[in-house]
Motif scaffolding. Structure first.
Motif, PDB file in Angstrom:
ATOM      1  N   MET A  22       0.830  -1.209   0.000  1.00 27.06           N
ATOM      2  CA  MET A  22       0.000   0.000   0.000  1.00 27.06           C
ATOM      3  C   MET A  22       0.863   1.256   0.000  1.00 27.06           C
ATOM      4  SD  MET A  22      -2.761   1.720  -0.031  1.00 27.06           S
ATOM      5  CE  MET A  22      -4.127   0.559   0.213  1.00 27.06           C
ATOM      6  N   VAL A  23       1.952   1.258   0.759  1.00 33.59           N
ATOM      7  CA  VAL A  23       2.843   2.422   0.788  1.00 33.59           C
ATOM      8  C   VAL A  23       3.454   2.650  -0.595  1.00 33.59           C
ATOM      9  CG1 VAL A  23       4.956   3.390   1.769  1.00 33.59           C
ATOM     10  CG2 VAL A  23       3.351   2.166   3.242  1.00 33.59           C
ATOM     11  N   VAL A  24       3.882   1.582  -1.252  1.00 32.97           N
ATOM     12  CA  VAL A  24       4.456   1.694  -2.596  1.00 32.97           C
ATOM     13  C   VAL A  24       3.403   2.220  -3.572  1.00 32.97           C
ATOM     14  CG1 VAL A  24       5.455   0.422  -4.530  1.00 32.97           C
ATOM     15  CG2 VAL A  24       6.155  -0.125  -2.190  1.00 32.97           C
ATOM     16  N   LYS A  25       2.177   1.712  -3.464  1.00 31.54           N
ATOM     17  CA  LYS A  25       1.089   2.166  -4.336  1.00 31.54           C
ATOM     18  C   LYS A  25       0.827   3.652  -4.159  1.00 31.54           C
ATOM     19  CE  LYS A  25      -3.856   1.385  -5.243  1.00 31.54           C
ATOM     20  NZ  LYS A  25      -5.066   0.660  -4.809  1.00 31.54           N
ATOM     21  N   VAL A  26       0.795   4.105  -2.912  1.00 33.25           N
ATOM     22  CA  VAL A  26       0.571   5.520  -2.635  1.00 33.25           C
ATOM     23  C   VAL A  26       1.702   6.371  -3.205  1.00 33.25           C
ATOM     24  CG1 VAL A  26       0.458   7.248  -0.784  1.00 33.25           C
ATOM     25  CG2 VAL A  26      -0.886   5.143  -0.607  1.00 33.25           C
ATOM     26  N   ALA A  27       2.927   5.908  -3.025  1.00 32.21           N
ATOM     27  CA  ALA A  27       4.081   6.649  -3.548  1.00 32.21           C
ATOM     28  C   ALA A  27       3.954   6.856  -5.057  1.00 32.21           C
ATOM     29  CB  ALA A  27       5.376   5.906  -3.219  1.00 32.21           C
ATOM     30  N   LYS A  28       3.553   5.823  -5.764  1.00 38.33           N
ATOM     31  CA  LYS A  28       3.431   5.920  -7.222  1.00 38.33           C
ATOM     32  C   LYS A  28       2.270   6.824  -7.629  1.00 38.33           C
ATOM     33  CE  LYS A  28       5.707   1.551  -8.357  1.00 38.33           C
ATOM     34  NZ  LYS A  28       5.581   0.197  -8.971  1.00 38.33           N
ATOM     35  N   LYS A  29       1.159   6.768  -6.880  1.00 41.04           N
ATOM     36  CA  LYS A  29       0.024   7.626  -7.205  1.00 41.04           C
ATOM     37  C   LYS A  29       0.337   9.097  -6.921  1.00 41.04           C
ATOM     38  CE  LYS A  29      -4.256   6.376  -6.858  1.00 41.04           C
ATOM     39  NZ  LYS A  29      -5.592   5.908  -6.429  1.00 41.04           N
ATOM     40  N   PHE A  44       9.027   3.619  -3.651  1.00 43.37           N
ATOM     41  CA  PHE A  44       9.207   3.991  -2.246  1.00 43.37           C
ATOM     42  C   PHE A  44      10.506   4.751  -2.007  1.00 43.37           C
ATOM     43  CE2 PHE A  44      11.384   2.766   1.721  1.00 43.37           C
ATOM     44  CZ  PHE A  44      10.607   3.508   2.597  1.00 43.37           C
ATOM     45  N   ARG A  45      11.589   4.308  -2.598  1.00 40.37           N
ATOM     46  CA  ARG A  45      12.884   4.957  -2.322  1.00 40.37           C
ATOM     47  C   ARG A  45      12.875   6.417  -2.767  1.00 40.37           C
ATOM     48  NH1 ARG A  45      17.597   0.426  -3.699  1.00 40.37           N
ATOM     49  NH2 ARG A  45      16.950  -1.082  -2.099  1.00 40.37           N
ATOM     50  N   GLU A  46      12.319   6.693  -3.938  1.00 39.21           N
ATOM     51  CA  GLU A  46      12.256   8.083  -4.398  1.00 39.21           C
ATOM     52  C   GLU A  46      11.322   8.902  -3.501  1.00 39.21           C
ATOM     53  OE1 GLU A  46      12.207   9.177  -8.744  1.00 39.21           O
ATOM     54  OE2 GLU A  46      10.246   9.998  -8.188  1.00 39.21           O
ATOM     55  N   PHE A  47      10.243   8.285  -3.061  1.00 41.28           N
ATOM     56  CA  PHE A  47       9.301   8.932  -2.141  1.00 41.28           C
ATOM     57  C   PHE A  47      10.010   9.278  -0.828  1.00 41.28           C
ATOM     58  CE2 PHE A  47       5.251   8.137   0.553  1.00 41.28           C
ATOM     59  CZ  PHE A  47       4.975   9.492   0.589  1.00 41.28           C
ATOM     60  N   ARG A  48      10.723   8.315  -0.270  1.00 39.17           N
ATOM     61  CA  ARG A  48      11.435   8.530   0.998  1.00 39.17           C
ATOM     62  C   ARG A  48      12.483   9.626   0.852  1.00 39.17           C
ATOM     63  NH1 ARG A  48      14.756   3.473   2.963  1.00 39.17           N
ATOM     64  NH2 ARG A  48      15.918   4.090   1.105  1.00 39.17           N
ATOM     65  N   GLN A  49      13.271   9.586  -0.223  1.00 40.45           N
ATOM     66  CA  GLN A  49      14.316  10.579  -0.421  1.00 40.45           C
ATOM     67  C   GLN A  49      13.721  11.971  -0.623  1.00 40.45           C
ATOM     68  OE1 GLN A  49      17.742   9.923  -0.140  1.00 40.45           O
ATOM     69  NE2 GLN A  49      17.707  12.167   0.010  1.00 40.45           N
ATOM     70  N   GLY A  50      12.600  12.017  -1.336  1.00 41.68           N
ATOM     71  CA  GLY A  50      11.937  13.303  -1.539  1.00 41.68           C
ATOM     72  C   GLY A  50      11.505  13.923  -0.221  1.00 41.68           C
ATOM     73  N   LEU A  51      10.953  13.110   0.677  1.00 38.95           N
ATOM     74  CA  LEU A  51      10.532  13.606   1.986  1.00 38.95           C
ATOM     75  C   LEU A  51      11.730  14.059   2.818  1.00 38.95           C
ATOM     76  CD1 LEU A  51       7.805  10.973   2.857  1.00 38.95           C
ATOM     77  CD2 LEU A  51       7.431  13.425   2.532  1.00 38.95           C
ATOM     78  N   VAL A  52      12.808  13.291   2.774  1.00 38.28           N
ATOM     79  CA  VAL A  52      14.018  13.664   3.514  1.00 38.28           C
ATOM     80  C   VAL A  52      14.526  15.024   3.028  1.00 38.28           C
ATOM     81  CG1 VAL A  52      16.441  13.081   3.907  1.00 38.28           C
ATOM     82  CG2 VAL A  52      14.694  11.291   4.048  1.00 38.28           C
ATOM     83  N   ASP A  53      14.616  15.188   1.702  1.00 40.27           N
ATOM     84  CA  ASP A  53      15.107  16.448   1.137  1.00 40.27           C
ATOM     85  C   ASP A  53      14.167  17.611   1.469  1.00 40.27           C
ATOM     86  OD1 ASP A  53      17.219  15.057   0.065  1.00 40.27           O
ATOM     87  OD2 ASP A  53      16.341  14.881  -1.937  1.00 40.27           O
ATOM     88  N   TYR A  54      12.875  17.330   1.438  1.00 38.95           N
ATOM     89  CA  TYR A  54      11.889  18.376   1.720  1.00 38.95           C
ATOM     90  C   TYR A  54      12.022  18.871   3.155  1.00 38.95           C
ATOM     91  CZ  TYR A  54       7.355  20.550   2.664  1.00 38.95           C
ATOM     92  OH  TYR A  54       6.357  21.417   3.049  1.00 38.95           O
ATOM     93  N   TYR A  55      12.112  17.952   4.116  1.00 37.93           N
ATOM     94  CA  TYR A  55      12.166  18.370   5.517  1.00 37.93           C
ATOM     95  C   TYR A  55      13.512  18.963   5.910  1.00 37.93           C
ATOM     96  CZ  TYR A  55       7.507  16.793   6.536  1.00 37.93           C
ATOM     97  OH  TYR A  55       6.154  16.671   6.551  1.00 37.93           O
ATOM     98  N   ARG A  56      14.491  18.805   5.057  1.00 37.07           N
ATOM     99  CA  ARG A  56      15.778  19.472   5.287  1.00 37.07           C
ATOM    100  C   ARG A  56      15.793  20.878   4.697  1.00 37.07           C
ATOM    101  NH1 ARG A  56      19.858  14.426   3.852  1.00 37.07           N
ATOM    102  NH2 ARG A  56      19.693  13.353   5.875  1.00 37.07           N
ATOM    103  N   SER A  57      14.807  21.192   3.875  1.00 32.06           N
ATOM    104  CA  SER A  57      14.762  22.509   3.232  1.00 32.06           C
ATOM    105  C   SER A  57      14.250  23.562   4.209  1.00 32.06           C
ATOM    106  CB  SER A  57      13.861  22.471   1.996  1.00 32.06           C
ATOM    107  OG  SER A  57      12.496  22.345   2.371  1.00 32.06           O
ATOM    108  N   ASP A  58      14.630  24.807   3.962  1.00 27.17           N
ATOM    109  CA  ASP A  58      14.163  25.910   4.802  1.00 27.17           C
ATOM    110  C   ASP A  58      12.656  26.106   4.663  1.00 27.17           C
ATOM    111  OD1 ASP A  58      16.759  26.378   5.644  1.00 27.17           O
ATOM    112  OD2 ASP A  58      17.150  27.889   4.109  1.00 27.17           O
ATOM    113  N   THR A  59      12.127  25.794   3.491  1.00 27.15           N
ATOM    114  CA  THR A  59      10.705  26.016   3.228  1.00 27.15           C
ATOM    115  C   THR A  59       9.822  25.192   4.147  1.00 27.15           C
ATOM    116  OG1 THR A  59      11.165  26.525   0.912  1.00 27.15           O
ATOM    117  CG2 THR A  59       8.915  25.907   1.451  1.00 27.15           C
ATOM    118  N   ALA A  60      10.175  23.920   4.342  1.00 27.11           N
ATOM    119  CA  ALA A  60       9.355  23.036   5.175  1.00 27.11           C
ATOM    120  C   ALA A  60       9.271  23.537   6.611  1.00 27.11           C
ATOM    121  CB  ALA A  60       9.916  21.621   5.144  1.00 27.11           C
ATOM    122  N   ALA A  61      10.312  24.207   7.066  1.00 22.46           N
ATOM    123  CA  ALA A  61      10.359  24.660   8.458  1.00 22.46           C
ATOM    124  C   ALA A  61       9.557  25.941   8.700  1.00 22.46           C
ATOM    125  CB  ALA A  61      11.809  24.887   8.871  1.00 22.46           C
ATOM    126  N   LEU A  62       9.041  26.544   7.632  1.00 19.58           N
ATOM    127  CA  LEU A  62       8.338  27.815   7.793  1.00 19.58           C
ATOM    128  C   LEU A  62       6.998  27.661   8.506  1.00 19.58           C
ATOM    129  CD1 LEU A  62       9.023  29.465   4.311  1.00 19.58           C
ATOM    130  CD2 LEU A  62       9.824  30.293   6.527  1.00 19.58           C
TER     131      LEU A  62
END
Length: 284
Positions: free
Chosen positions: A54-61, A67-85
């Motif tokens: 289900m997690v893989v299905k959600v990532a693709k949708k 999943f790996r690209e989804f996970r990396q995207g979230l990691v990069d996002y939460y490291r950005s200044d924008t996410a912390a605003l």
């Protein structure tokens, strides 16, 4: 996903197109700030109470390869200044904290809307509106206020437009449009039936159609020629619409400037004329 600032927006904007369970899983994962490059798929699935599949299905949708690209995207996002605003407003916040949180949430909406902006769609919208014989804007509630703001700016440089915020008037307007005209739908949700009905009629009559919305997979986005998307993070008190309007106003300010630049001489001439016309109404 090239720009980390776009990851959170991409997920939020596609939530309405997911099933209730898929949406819950996506929202649960987006809310987690503890995800890192080493977190296994199993741990994320267990945290949401669903299967790994289900997690893989959600990532693709959501537009990720897996999943790996989804996970990396979230990691990069939460490291950005924008996410912390963004920070949620609490009952204990002082006046200073409230002002800071509201302003920072608006800044986040601007940053993320800029990150997801489709410049080709932006250029097409500017071309359609610049060349149009008639420009009719449709919106209800807060969306109608955005339409009025844009119409006011257009009038300053000599571009005539009309704003309709009544279902019957929208349909009457759409029935009179043709191939030389443009209908613009303003709808945060993209699912306002009165706006959708009018845009459908305008398109059947040959008019170009543009949607300004928060959701690229929404009903109105699926039927127009050009989609301009804003994005904003939901807040229990502020709501999503209030912050999205700030992003939409800035997006449409940019569109106004792009249209004016297509005939800068005429825009400057008309701007001078309209400014002089209202000068006498100001008391010194």
């Amino acid at each position: 996903m090239g720009d980390p600032r776009a990851v959170g927006a991409q997920i939020r904007m596609r939530l309405p197109s997911l099933t209730p369970l898929e949406g819950k899983v996506a929202a649960d994962i987006l809310a987690r700030k503890d995800i890192d490059e080493a977190m296994p798929l199993r741990a994320i699935a267990e945290g949401s109470g669903v299967s790994e599949a289900m997690v893989v299905k959600v990532a693709k949708k959501l537009g990720f390869a897996g999943f790996r690209e989804f996970r990396q995207g979230l990691v990069d996002y939460y490291r950005s200044d924008t996410a912390a605003l963004h920070s949620e407003i609490s009952a204990e916040d002082t006046a200073g904290e409230i002002v800071q949180k509201v302003f920072r949430t608006a800044m986040q909406a601007l940053e993320e809307t800029f990150a997801i902006l489709d410049l080709q769609a932006f250029e097409r919208a500017a071309d359609y509106l610049h060349r149009a014989r008639q420009r009719d804007f449709y919106g209800l509630g807060g969306s109608a206020q955005i339409a009025r703001d844009v119409s006011h700016k257009f009038l300053r440089i000599g571009l005539r437009s009309s704003v309709f915020d009544d279902a019957h008037m929208m349909m009457m307007s759409a029935s009179l449009l043709g191939p030389e005209d443009v209908a613009v739908a303003f709808s945060h949700s993209g699912s306002t039936s009165a706006v959708i009905d009018a845009v459908e009629l305008a398109r059947r009559n040959g008019a170009r159609t543009i949607a300004v919305t928060n959701y690229p997979d929404s009903p109105v986005a699926r039927i127009v020629d050009v989609v301009l998307c804003s994005t904003a993070q939901n807040s229990p008190l502020l709501g999503e619409n209030a912050t999205a309007r700030i992003a939409q106003l800035n997006l449409l300010d940019a569109l106004f400037v792009a249209i004016a630049q297509r005939d800068r001489k005429a825009a400057d001439l008309n701007l001078g004329r309209t400014m002089r016309a209202v000068q006498s109404k100001r008391r010194l």
